[in-house]
Design an enzyme around this catalytic site. Structure first.
Site, PDB file in Angstrom:
ATOM      1  N   LYS A 188       0.816  -1.212   0.000  1.00 60.81           N
ATOM      2  CA  LYS A 188       0.000   0.000   0.000  1.00 60.81           C
ATOM      3  C   LYS A 188       0.858   1.274   0.000  1.00 60.81           C
ATOM      4  CE  LYS A 188      -4.168  -2.089   1.652  1.00 60.81           C
ATOM      5  NZ  LYS A 188      -3.718  -3.511   1.717  1.00 60.81           N
TER       6      LYS A 188
HETATM    7  C1  LIG Z   1      -4.326  -4.571   1.084  1.00 63.41           C
HETATM    8  C2  LIG Z   1      -3.533  -5.820   0.937  1.00 63.41           C
HETATM    9  C3  LIG Z   1      -3.869  -6.806  -0.019  1.00 63.41           C
HETATM   10  C4  LIG Z   1      -5.085  -6.715  -0.936  1.00 63.41           C
HETATM   11  O1  LIG Z   1      -5.059  -5.593  -1.766  1.00 63.41           O
HETATM   12  P1  LIG Z   1      -6.277  -5.269  -2.755  1.00 63.41           P
HETATM   13  O2  LIG Z   1      -6.174  -3.830  -3.074  1.00 63.41           O
HETATM   14  O3  LIG Z   1      -7.501  -5.636  -2.040  1.00 63.41           O
HETATM   15  O4  LIG Z   1      -6.075  -6.079  -3.953  1.00 63.41           O
HETATM   16  C5  LIG Z   1      -3.046  -7.916  -0.122  1.00 63.41           C
HETATM   17  N1  LIG Z   1      -1.980  -8.080   0.677  1.00 63.41           N
HETATM   18  C6  LIG Z   1      -1.628  -7.168   1.615  1.00 63.41           C
HETATM   19  C7  LIG Z   1      -0.448  -7.428   2.483  1.00 63.41           C
HETATM   20  C8  LIG Z   1      -2.384  -6.000   1.769  1.00 63.41           C
HETATM   21  O5  LIG Z   1      -2.031  -5.096   2.703  1.00 63.41           O
END
Ligand SMILES: *Cc1c(COP(=O)(O)O)cnc(C)c1O
Length: 467
Positions: free
Chosen positions: A112
């Site tokens: 993120k």
């Molecule tokens: C947020 C997150 C995801 C999923 O991301 P999406 O935007 O829902 O595809 C997968 N792995 C981790 C470690 C995350 O923080």
């Protein structure tokens, strides 16, 4: 570039307004009116260029003149200088035809950061141009809150308040939210569950007088600027591995459909992708949808990959809008059905979905087995979200180079890793002080009035500081 709502009843907006708005007023999501395309020469030319430059080439066509190119280039350079690896998102080979794309070298060790670091700078820039301020309020079950606080700390125009369930996030996740010392970021523990925290955020957005006075804004994964920032690493990885001349498959651990949607956008923009594979854990709404053509929510089960413990994949609406030929009326009907009965039928869009995506889900046992066998066979330690991806990759047809997205660093999930491997992964050197730094947090009851008073007392929008 103008943006339209998937539900067809909100005004068209430009990039800056869409970035500020998050959700469209009609409850839909904003999508670009047309998909920009990059030529094969442009894509091939990405090989060997720094990540922050590729980001500018990928994102600029979406900004439609709202952000000057020189400003975008500066923000991109600053955002990706925060990463602990010179390649920003490096590739690691784990098999003859399989690579891991490590997206976790940012400040909070989760993918993120890639989007949030840029989004924070974009928002500050847009608000500065307009002489405005905003207050970002969000709820987190773990990763998003830390990434937001880390990205916005020190922002001149934005205050951030993140609600998290008291006692229900990991130590590392909590400390990432509570140790930054800047006065504009606040971690707020709510006595309740994640759903309670989320419900409080929704209630504040529905309290229109409060929302307007505080200039509330959101940075959750339905924000278009976050999606577009994630498109960059598909192109960057593709170019390193020989695109556009070599076709690659991408396998993506996804919950809210954000990360995999970014891959689909890369394909719309001209990146040749053989297969886009949705990887999920036991919360398998997306693989079930691909198999049956029926989107149906069920209860959420807790897994070792908590960031994918989701039963409504918000960003799926953006893809669905394309798959039904941009028929906003049909999307409204499908979303009304979802709200009323927890399901809708994809109808004619099922064939398109199956042509565009493959999907697989991993049980908790398969996740643990994958972590152990990947370490034995390749010497690579994957955390549980990434392991869902490696598991799905092994199920996909061979004959094509595969890139599995690694969405978090193993040190972010030490308890699960200890249970599975018998060892606790250590934090990277640059985060060494995280576990000893002083924490700053407030605990409040699950009470809207108390939470609103807390925010009102701290937001600079209310203090009326000169813009
Ligand atoms: C947020 C997150 C995801 C999923 O991301 P999406 O935007 O829902 O595809 C997968 N792995 C981790 C470690 C995350 O923080």
């Amino acid at each position: 570039m103008q943006y339209i709502s998937t539900r067809g009843e909100a005004p068209q907006l430009g990039f800056a307004d869409v970035t500020l708005a998050g959700l469209a007023r009609d409850g839909g999501l904003y999508v670009p009116q047309t998909w920009p395309r990059l030529s094969p020469e442009t894509i091939a030319g990405f090989a060997g260029r720094p990540f922050h430059e590729i980001a500018v080439e990928v994102i600029a066509p979406f900004t439609g003149g709202d952000i000057a190119r020189a400003d975008l280039a500066r923000m991109s350079r600053e955002a990706y200088a925060q990463f602990g690896h010179p390649a920003v998102t490096p590739l690691v080979q784990i098999g003859p035809d399989r690579w891991i794309l490590e997206l976790f070298h940012g400040p909070t060790l989760a993918f993120k950061d890639v989007a949030m670091q840029l989004l924070a700078r974009l928002l500050d820039h847009i608000l500065m141009q307009r002489g405005e301020r905003a207050t970002i309020v969000g709820a987190t079950s773990g990763d998003t809150g830390g990434a937001a606080i880390e990205a916005f700390r020190g922002s001149k125009r934005v205050d951030v308040v993140i609600l998290y369930p008291h006692g229900r996030v990991s130590d590392v996740q909590r400390r990432m939210m509570t140790t930054p010392t800047e006065a504009n970021v606040h971690a707020l523990a709510i006595e309740g569950t994640f759903d309670d925290a989320q419900a409080q955020v929704k209630a504040m957005f529905n309290h229109l007088a409060f929302r307007d006075r505080l200039k509330l804004s959101a940075v959750n994964s339905i924000n278009w600027a976050r999606i577009v920032a994630q498109v960059t690493y598909y192109f960057a990885a593709g170019a390193v591995l020989g695109a556009p001349h070599r076709k690659l498959s991408f396998i993506v651990p996804t919950g809210n459909f954000g990360d995999i949607l970014a891959g689909w956008v890369a394909r719309q923009m001209g990146l040749p992708i053989a297969q886009l594979v949705i990887a999920s854990n036991e919360n398998d709404i997306l693989p079930r949808t691909v198999a049956a053509g029926i989107y149906e929510t069920r209860g959420v089960v807790a897994t070792t990959s908590p960031s994918m413990d989701i039963q409504v994949s918000s960003n799926f609406e953006r893809y669905l809008f394309e798959a039904v030929g941009r028929d906003a009326g049909l999307i409204r009907a499908q979303m009304a059905s979802l709200a009323q009965s927890g399901r809708f039928d994809l109808g004619g869009a099922k064939a398109r979905l199956q042509a565009d995506f493959a999907a697989a889900s991993a049980s908790e046992r398969e996740v643990a087995d994958t972590i152990r066998t990947t370490e034995q066979s390749a010497g690579y330690l994957a955390e549980p979200h990434t392991a869902c991806g490696i598991f799905a990759a092994a199920k996909a047809p061979p004959g094509c180079a595969q890139v599995v997205l690694a969405t978090a660093h193993p040190a972010k999930f030490p308890d699960a890793m200890q249970d599975i491997t018998g060892r606790r992964p250590g934090l990277p050197e640059r985060l060494a002080s995280l576990l000893s730094d002083t924490e700053r947090t407030s605990v409040l009851p699950n009470d809207q009035g108390a939470i609103e008073r807390f925010i009102e007392a701290r937001a600079r929008v209310v203090a009326g500081e000169s813009a």
